[in-house]
Enzyme design. Structure first.
Site, short mmCIF file in Angstrom:
data_model
loop_
_atom_site.label_atom_id
_atom_site.label_comp_id
_atom_site.label_asym_id
_atom_site.label_seq_id
_atom_site.Cartn_x
_atom_site.Cartn_y
_atom_site.Cartn_z
N GLU A 143 1.18 -0.94 0.03
CA GLU A 143 -0.06 -0.78 0.43
C GLU A 143 1.29 1.49 0.15
OE1 GLU A 143 0.76 1.08 3.17
OE2 GLU A 143 2.02 -0.01 2.90
N GLY A 285 6.43 0.41 3.56
CA GLY A 285 5.07 0.22 2.85
C GLY A 285 5.47 -0.37 1.40
N GLU A 286 4.58 0.23 0.42
CA GLU A 286 4.59 -0.06 -0.86
C GLU A 286 5.23 -1.75 -1.66
OE1 GLU A 286 8.61 2.03 -2.88
OE2 GLU A 286 6.92 3.75 -1.76
N ALA A 287 4.94 -2.35 -0.37
CA ALA A 287 4.49 -4.40 -1.07
C ALA A 287 6.40 -4.42 -0.78
CB ALA A 287 4.25 -4.66 -2.29
N SER A 288 7.15 -3.23 -0.59
CA SER A 288 8.80 -3.61 -0.73
C SER A 288 9.07 -4.82 0.47
CB SER A 288 9.29 -2.54 -0.11
OG SER A 288 8.99 -1.93 1.16
#
Lengths: 319, 319
Positions: A143, A285-288
């Site tokens: 996200e 975040g951001e699917a890292s």
């Protein structure tokens, strides 16, 4: 979940040329993949990464170290290939798809009332469902949304109780006074919605956000399609965790990618019975974290499918 | 180690489109690589994995759950491509080289006297040095040797003191009585060599083994050549740790790949000031954890070299 194939995968692990259990979590991950994929030889070759983005009304109250316009700026950065997740999808071989949900229309301030109408929340869930590919070996979820660690803390408190302060962390980098203010706003939210958090949908609608509802929708759809899921960090896990309040097994097809630095994530993972694959002090975040965890799954699959058994290699077994 | 390049790498990390520090250990690993490689853009593309194998006289006393012939059988398995490390080098892109050290001539029983003569130990150190390539971006080190977790515990106790029982674990799978027996033998070794453990070389010679001396030799040679090193698990770390008794900074160019299930590894890593990259309950050896950790380094490098800065991406910085 195919228990027979899971049992066969475990038996295979125990026949491979290594002391039983000596590959630890790699063994468990391979068995989990085999059972959820229903395949003797699990695969993560076809990996698909979904990053949902949304804006939050409560961001206007200053709960984040960054201004709300950063959500749209980061979506642009994703599209131009400059963000962490672009590099991590490239190195791990995952296909990246970014889905921005009405960024110019933030949710309402959840400390004062519901973040979303029922229609808004239902639409966001559907966006999440629609984003899931028909087939994939593995789905990574993440996200982006300035202010959404506030939502994650509120969702966790609503689902599992406990003190708001234990679910609340500095997010992208609040100082102590910012953190105290954030806790106070979440406590206001809990009072405001008290007694109305009666279903997963109501919890998501009142305390969530569009990108968080989309994550929940994607988790549900992946389950229906038999696609195992890697949840990124605290915010992604919290969005998915709402589903367990409706069905305790709702996340059995999911793994938690990594233990976030966000302090609520450890307890949340423990409540869900998930052992995060990695612990690298990440909090982006951001699917890292999910993309890095995919590489560990690639290792687990390579070992499971490629190793020789004791019989094949002519190696003596345990005395 | 190039401190200027390390400082530049840290400044670059702080300019990338993410909250400062939000990639946690990935950031630190990229900075460490840049400073040891002396390059603004670190790389782990040219990765080389060395697995040293040796046999131990003390194995005849039954300190392992597996018979001593498994060392040679596993070397054959490595050569035929059936072991875990073969799959893990393939998936991570590392070149694997296995070096067996006189497997038909086990060391002497270290509980009764020196494991090796000075000539034997010097030769093994040289084998380790000679196995290091002239150039590589990163060197992964691992071992295979039935009985060598006994050596690792003895080396650790010799280097850092403390109770033998705190350094001794079940290895490939001893039960409690086997573990008690192993502890007793290591205590005998400590008494036998008391007051003669006066240098790194004497510690390695008396309590080590050929593959462990080779690891120490490879660590020294890699340092001379400016090649960063990933140490696998407990046994590999213990062999390298001997060098710190001669020079406290001897392992500054090394990372510990993973936290082994072998109980002594946590304390050993803490004493060395190393944070293991992974914690997956692995305890196989043969550089298996190092190969998985290489994939995390690949992620760290991809992010460091590939991400856009705030200025490049037009993203607003911290309020």
């Amino acid at each position: 979940c195919n228990q027979t194939i899971g049992d066969q995968a475990r038996a295979r692990q125990n026949s491979l040329t290594k002391p039983q259990g000596s590959l630890g979590h790699l063994e468990e991950l391979a068995i989990w993949l085999a059972s959820w994929q229903g395949r003797d030889a699990p695969s993560v070759a076809d990996a698909y990464c979904l990053v949902f983005a949304g804006n939050h009304g409560i961001a206007a109250k200053g709960v984040s170290a960054y201004p709300a316009e950063v959500t749209a700026q980061m979506v642009m950065n994703f599209e131009q290939g400059g963000a962490a997740i672009n590099q991590l999808c490239r190195v791990s071989g995952a296909v990246l798809k970014v889905v921005a949900l009405e960024l110019d229309r933030p949710t309402d301030d959840l400390s004062q009332g519901p973040a979303m109408t029922a229609e808004d929340c239902a639409r966001a869930l559907q966006v999440g469902r629609d984003a899931v590919p028909e087939t994939a070996d593995i789905l990574l979820l993440g996200e982006m949304g300035i202010g959404n660690s506030t939502s994650a803390a509120a969702l966790s408190a609503a689902c599992f109780g406990g003190a708001v302060k234990d679910w609340t962390g500095p997010g992208t980098g609040l100082d102590q006074s910012g953190l105290d203010y954030k806790i106070n706003l979440i406590e206001q939210a809990m009072s405001c919605h008290d007694n109305m958090l009666t279903s997963p949908f109501e919890i998501l609608r009142r305390l969530g956000g569009r990108e968080l509802a989309a994550i929940a929708g994607a988790v549900i759809c992946a389950r229906e399609r038999g696609i195992p899921v890697i949840l990124d960090g605290y915010i992604c896990t919290a969005a998915a965790a709402v589903l367990t309040t409706g069905a305790t097994a709702a996340l059995d097809h999911c793994q938690v990618a990594h233990l976030s630095r966000e302090p609520g994530h450890r307890v949340l993972s423990e409540i869900l019975g998930k052992r995060p694959i990695l612990d690298l002090d990440m909090r982006l975040g951001e699917a890292s974290g999910a993309a890095v965890a995919l590489m560990v799954l690639q290792a687990a699959v390579a070992v499971h499918n490629g190793m020789a058994t004791f019989a094949e290699a002519g190696v003596s077994e345990h005395d």
